[in-house]
Scaffold this motif. Structure first.
Motif, PDB file in Angstrom:
ATOM      1  N   ASN A  43      10.304   2.105   5.355  1.00 34.82           N
ATOM      2  CA  ASN A  43       8.969   1.669   4.949  1.00 34.82           C
ATOM      3  C   ASN A  43       8.880   1.687   3.419  1.00 34.82           C
ATOM      4  O   ASN A  43       8.164   2.493   2.830  1.00 34.82           O
ATOM      5  CB  ASN A  43       7.910   2.600   5.547  1.00 34.82           C
ATOM      6  CG  ASN A  43       6.506   2.026   5.439  1.00 34.82           C
ATOM      7  OD1 ASN A  43       6.318   0.828   5.194  1.00 34.82           O
ATOM      8  ND2 ASN A  43       5.512   2.871   5.609  1.00 34.82           N
ATOM      9  N   ASN A  86       2.507  -0.812   7.181  1.00 36.82           N
ATOM     10  CA  ASN A  86       3.635  -1.017   6.292  1.00 36.82           C
ATOM     11  C   ASN A  86       3.201  -0.809   4.850  1.00 36.82           C
ATOM     12  O   ASN A  86       2.187  -1.333   4.406  1.00 36.82           O
ATOM     13  CB  ASN A  86       4.167  -2.440   6.489  1.00 36.82           C
ATOM     14  CG  ASN A  86       5.445  -2.684   5.732  1.00 36.82           C
ATOM     15  OD1 ASN A  86       5.427  -2.839   4.524  1.00 36.82           O
ATOM     16  ND2 ASN A  86       6.555  -2.712   6.447  1.00 36.82           N
ATOM     17  N   SER A  87       3.991  -0.028   4.101  1.00 39.23           N
ATOM     18  CA  SER A  87       3.640   0.278   2.711  1.00 39.23           C
ATOM     19  C   SER A  87       3.508  -0.974   1.861  1.00 39.23           C
ATOM     20  O   SER A  87       2.653  -1.055   0.967  1.00 39.23           O
ATOM     21  CB  SER A  87       4.688   1.201   2.094  1.00 39.23           C
ATOM     22  OG  SER A  87       4.650   2.476   2.692  1.00 39.23           O
ATOM     23  N   LEU A  88       4.357  -1.989   2.109  1.00 37.96           N
ATOM     24  CA  LEU A  88       4.297  -3.201   1.292  1.00 37.96           C
ATOM     25  C   LEU A  88       2.981  -3.946   1.478  1.00 37.96           C
ATOM     26  O   LEU A  88       2.482  -4.574   0.549  1.00 37.96           O
ATOM     27  CB  LEU A  88       5.477  -4.112   1.624  1.00 37.96           C
ATOM     28  CG  LEU A  88       6.848  -3.623   1.155  1.00 37.96           C
ATOM     29  CD1 LEU A  88       7.932  -4.598   1.593  1.00 37.96           C
ATOM     30  CD2 LEU A  88       6.869  -3.444  -0.354  1.00 37.96           C
ATOM     31  N   LEU A  89       2.412  -3.876   2.682  1.00 35.87           N
ATOM     32  CA  LEU A  89       1.118  -4.509   2.918  1.00 35.87           C
ATOM     33  C   LEU A  89       0.027  -3.798   2.121  1.00 35.87           C
ATOM     34  O   LEU A  89      -0.798  -4.441   1.464  1.00 35.87           O
ATOM     35  CB  LEU A  89       0.779  -4.492   4.406  1.00 35.87           C
ATOM     36  CG  LEU A  89      -0.624  -4.990   4.789  1.00 35.87           C
ATOM     37  CD1 LEU A  89      -0.829  -6.425   4.339  1.00 35.87           C
ATOM     38  CD2 LEU A  89      -0.855  -4.854   6.281  1.00 35.87           C
ATOM     39  N   SER A 144       8.112   0.944  -0.518  1.00 32.65           N
ATOM     40  CA  SER A 144       6.912   0.594  -1.269  1.00 32.65           C
ATOM     41  C   SER A 144       7.253  -0.463  -2.312  1.00 32.65           C
ATOM     42  O   SER A 144       8.426  -0.747  -2.581  1.00 32.65           O
ATOM     43  CB  SER A 144       6.346   1.836  -1.977  1.00 32.65           C
ATOM     44  OG  SER A 144       7.216   2.236  -3.030  1.00 32.65           O
ATOM     45  N   HIS A 196       6.152  -8.187   1.604  1.00 35.79           N
ATOM     46  CA  HIS A 196       5.820  -7.754   2.963  1.00 35.79           C
ATOM     47  C   HIS A 196       6.172  -8.834   3.987  1.00 35.79           C
ATOM     48  O   HIS A 196       6.799  -8.559   5.020  1.00 35.79           O
ATOM     49  CB  HIS A 196       4.327  -7.420   3.041  1.00 35.79           C
ATOM     50  CG  HIS A 196       3.813  -7.184   4.419  1.00 35.79           C
ATOM     51  ND1 HIS A 196       4.267  -6.154   5.221  1.00 35.79           N
ATOM     52  CD2 HIS A 196       2.895  -7.857   5.167  1.00 35.79           C
ATOM     53  CE1 HIS A 196       3.640  -6.194   6.382  1.00 35.79           C
ATOM     54  NE2 HIS A 196       2.809  -7.219   6.374  1.00 35.79           N
ATOM     55  N   GLN A 197       5.787 -10.076   3.704  1.00 33.68           N
ATOM     56  CA  GLN A 197       6.102 -11.170   4.625  1.00 33.68           C
ATOM     57  C   GLN A 197       7.604 -11.400   4.721  1.00 33.68           C
ATOM     58  O   GLN A 197       8.130 -11.662   5.804  1.00 33.68           O
ATOM     59  CB  GLN A 197       5.405 -12.451   4.145  1.00 33.68           C
ATOM     60  CG  GLN A 197       3.895 -12.392   4.217  1.00 33.68           C
ATOM     61  CD  GLN A 197       3.244 -13.546   3.481  1.00 33.68           C
ATOM     62  OE1 GLN A 197       3.714 -13.984   2.423  1.00 33.68           O
ATOM     63  NE2 GLN A 197       2.147 -14.053   4.021  1.00 33.68           N
ATOM     64  N   SER A 200       5.200 -13.144  -0.007  1.00 33.42           N
ATOM     65  CA  SER A 200       5.127 -11.779  -0.527  1.00 33.42           C
ATOM     66  C   SER A 200       6.297 -10.943  -0.010  1.00 33.42           C
ATOM     67  O   SER A 200       6.929 -11.290   0.998  1.00 33.42           O
ATOM     68  CB  SER A 200       3.811 -11.132  -0.082  1.00 33.42           C
ATOM     69  OG  SER A 200       3.845 -10.880   1.321  1.00 33.42           O
TER      70      SER A 200
END
Length: 313
Positions: free
Chosen positions: A224, A172-175, A226, A254-255, A252
């Motif tokens: 996905n 995942n881009s956020l991770l 960013s 991502h979470q 975050s």
């Protein structure tokens, strides 16, 4: 007749250029955009299990830095700048001892011994924009007290990257963006060539900004996005947004996205006969296995078992 140069076939990709420089077959790489107007932060793994004579090719000169983090013992990598030997620690090739290299000076290394390194790249332009976003003084490059320095944070960081680099297309881009922001925070604080001012405490997101993010997530649950995509919804920089989002939500981006995807998946498990694979794809998971792992971690049971207990009647 001379062999054709790479330019004859168009410019090489970043990965291909690195592979050519170190005579490797491939160099898995992750990119993260943490600054809108600057090159991405890039994490790569350079692995060579065979000895070969000679040295790596010098990279093109640019205002950027790399951290070379050995994962295995690599005695005497013989790092040279513009062909000249450098004074370095005798521990420089040990796991956990990170070497900071300035790409303006054409660093090269010996290739006649096996090596396995994580390479962490950051440009001066990225550093400039990052510290500006944080309200800190400009940092004139990165420096190490000695050539090669024990850095358990970067070593653990590099170990964390290894399984992600093994399957970069499923990340995942956020991770990756969150990891890049943490990397920037660490190297600026530890290696910045000036003393930064104290941290600026940012306010959380305004209600209208949070609503924009909620709407954006709902419209892109199977995408996905960013950190730059999200920050642009709020007219903020990436690092400012990440800090404000966590202050607002406690987690975050991502979470938060993973939890929204799980909630969406629950509604489908409860109200439809769709297969787990179809639900995984619709909710933005890479495959059914990824969906099941995240579901178990956040909910505490498998999707199939949850469906049996919560099926709409």
């Amino acid at each position: 007749m001379n062999e054709a140069s790479p330019a004859d076939h168009g410019p090489l990709s970043f990965e291909a250029t690195l592979a050519k420089s170190f005579f490797l077959r491939d160099v898995p790489t992750l990119r993260a955009g943490v600054a809108t107007l600057a090159p991405p932060v890039m994490f790569s793994r350079l692995t060579n299990d065979r000895s070969q004579p000679g040295r790596s090719l010098a990279p093109g000169s640019e205002e950027a830095f790399i951290f070379q983090v050995p994962l295995i013992a690599n005695p005497d990598p013989d790092i040279r700048y513009s062909g000249k030997p450098t004074a370095r620690s005798t521990d420089a090739g040990k796991p956990g001892w990170c070497c900071l290299l300035d790409l303006r000076d054409g660093p090269t290394r010996r290739l006649d011994k096996p090596f396995d390194n994580v390479r962490l790249y950051i440009s001066q332009r990225t550093i400039d924009e990052f510290v500006y976003q944080k309200g800190r003084r400009r940092i004139h490059g990165l420096v190490q007290q000695g050539f090669g320095e024990w850095d358990p944070v970067l070593f653990r960081f590099s170990q964390t990257l290894v399984p992600i680099l093994e399957r970069p297309g499923e990340v995942n881009s956020l991770l990756v963006d969150a990891l890049a922001i943490a990397f920037c925070e660490h190297v600026v604080a530890r290696y910045g060539a000036s003393v930064p001012s104290g941290p600026v405490h940012r306010p959380g997101l305004a209600p209208w900004q949070m609503q924009r993010i909620v709407d954006f997530f709902e419209a892109n649950l199977n995408g996905n996005p960013s950190i730059l995509d999200l920050a642009s919804q709020c007219d903020l920089s990436a690092s400012y947004f990440a800090e404000a989002f966590k202050q607002t939500t406690g987690i975050s981006p991502h979470q938060w996205l993973l939890r929204r995807r799980i909630e969406h998946a629950k509604s489908q498990l409860r109200g439809t006969d769709a297969s787990l694979a179809a639900i995984a794809a619709d909710c933005g998971f890479f495959d059914q296995s990824h969906f099941s792992r995240v579901f178990v971690r956040l909910v505490g049971c498998r999707p199939k078992d949850w469906r049996l207990r919560n099926r709409s009647r």
